[in-house]
Motif scaffolding. Sequence first.
Motif, PDB file in Angstrom:
ATOM      1  N   ALA A  73     -51.030 -24.012  -5.424  1.00  0.00           N
ATOM      2  CA  ALA A  73     -50.801 -25.275  -4.714  1.00  0.00           C
ATOM      3  C   ALA A  73     -50.182 -25.056  -3.342  1.00  0.00           C
ATOM      4  O   ALA A  73     -50.207 -25.954  -2.497  1.00  0.00           O
ATOM      5  N   PRO A  77     -54.872 -29.430   1.522  1.00  0.00           N
ATOM      6  CA  PRO A  77     -54.470 -30.765   1.053  1.00  0.00           C
ATOM      7  C   PRO A  77     -55.326 -31.848   1.708  1.00  0.00           C
ATOM      8  O   PRO A  77     -55.726 -31.727   2.872  1.00  0.00           O
ATOM      9  N   LEU A  87     -46.841 -31.033  -2.628  1.00  0.00           N
ATOM     10  CA  LEU A  87     -47.674 -29.976  -3.198  1.00  0.00           C
ATOM     11  C   LEU A  87     -47.137 -29.546  -4.561  1.00  0.00           C
ATOM     12  O   LEU A  87     -47.897 -29.327  -5.510  1.00  0.00           O
ATOM     13  N   SER A  88     -45.814 -29.426  -4.652  1.00  0.00           N
ATOM     14  CA  SER A  88     -45.199 -29.017  -5.912  1.00  0.00           C
ATOM     15  C   SER A  88     -45.504 -30.005  -7.031  1.00  0.00           C
ATOM     16  O   SER A  88     -45.761 -29.609  -8.178  1.00  0.00           O
ATOM     17  N   ARG A  89     -45.506 -31.270  -6.697  1.00  0.00           N
ATOM     18  CA  ARG A  89     -45.722 -32.309  -7.722  1.00  0.00           C
ATOM     19  C   ARG A  89     -47.147 -32.315  -8.264  1.00  0.00           C
ATOM     20  O   ARG A  89     -47.444 -33.026  -9.229  1.00  0.00           O
ATOM     21  N   GLN A  90     -48.019 -31.546  -7.669  1.00  0.00           N
ATOM     22  CA  GLN A  90     -49.353 -31.397  -8.244  1.00  0.00           C
ATOM     23  C   GLN A  90     -49.316 -30.549  -9.514  1.00  0.00           C
ATOM     24  O   GLN A  90     -50.281 -30.496 -10.267  1.00  0.00           O
ATOM     25  N   VAL A  91     -48.182 -29.861  -9.711  1.00  0.00           N
ATOM     26  CA  VAL A  91     -47.998 -29.012 -10.888  1.00  0.00           C
ATOM     27  C   VAL A  91     -47.020 -29.702 -11.828  1.00  0.00           C
ATOM     28  O   VAL A  91     -45.925 -30.100 -11.422  1.00  0.00           O
ATOM     29  N   ARG A  92     -47.382 -29.829 -13.074  1.00  0.00           N
ATOM     30  CA  ARG A  92     -46.513 -30.499 -14.044  1.00  0.00           C
ATOM     31  C   ARG A  92     -45.398 -29.554 -14.477  1.00  0.00           C
ATOM     32  O   ARG A  92     -45.650 -28.436 -14.932  1.00  0.00           O
ATOM     33  N   HIS A  95     -38.792 -30.408  -8.862  1.00  0.00           N
ATOM     34  CA  HIS A  95     -39.560 -30.273  -7.623  1.00  0.00           C
ATOM     35  C   HIS A  95     -38.631 -30.249  -6.410  1.00  0.00           C
ATOM     36  O   HIS A  95     -38.796 -29.419  -5.500  1.00  0.00           O
TER      37      HIS A  95
END
Length: 232
Positions: free
Chosen positions: A50, A63, A88-93, A100
């Motif tokens: 990400a 992005p 970008l971090s929040r695209q990963v659970r 985050h």
Amino acid sequence: MTIKAVLFDFSGTLFRIEPTESWLRAVLTEAGVALSEPKLTLAAEALERAGAQAGGALPAEAPAGELGDLWAVRDHSAERHRAAYTGLSRQVRLPDPALHDALYDRHMAPRAWSPYPDAAEVLAGLRERGVAVGVVSNIGWDLRPVFRVHDLDPYVGAYVLSYEHSLQKPDRRLFALACEALGVDARDTLMVGDDRRADGGAAALGCGVHFVDHLPVDRRPDGLRPVLDLIG
């Protein structure tokens, strides 16, 4: 060309951010969040794809939409920088949404950064030769504490940080500000960086440009030393 000053990029040039897995592990430990090793490894790999770690890998895919617009100007302010990277971090659970912001905070900590092995030697060598040193960085936070903790701040005569001027490399005005702060002519200045587009922008001002490889610290023990050879 008589070089009277050298401008350095920060990330990937003088310093390197910790590996993504170490970054995530440190934040999980501090937050008291347990994650199995396989899940931690997968999450770290996803964060790296990400491009969520500032100073780390770029996003595997550019992005899009509002995040893409924000990404393009992320280094113009502290607020945009945080919003872009946490976006970008929040695209990963992750187990806790608060992680985050904690990850973003961690990447600003001096302990998250390591100077390249020859950084102190080269900066000291420039001082001995009477060559001024500046740092010009596309960044959204104050990196001066990183230099102070690692004892490199005494060698730096000026810091020109993109978020403090709402400009980002390759805009020639950022390099001009650094030259002005050091009291040198651009034609007597060398820019050292790892990004051919961003750092190469100094050439438009008349600076010489020298590139280094953005590699892990243990794989680039002497990448900065050629700078001393260029000075003579």
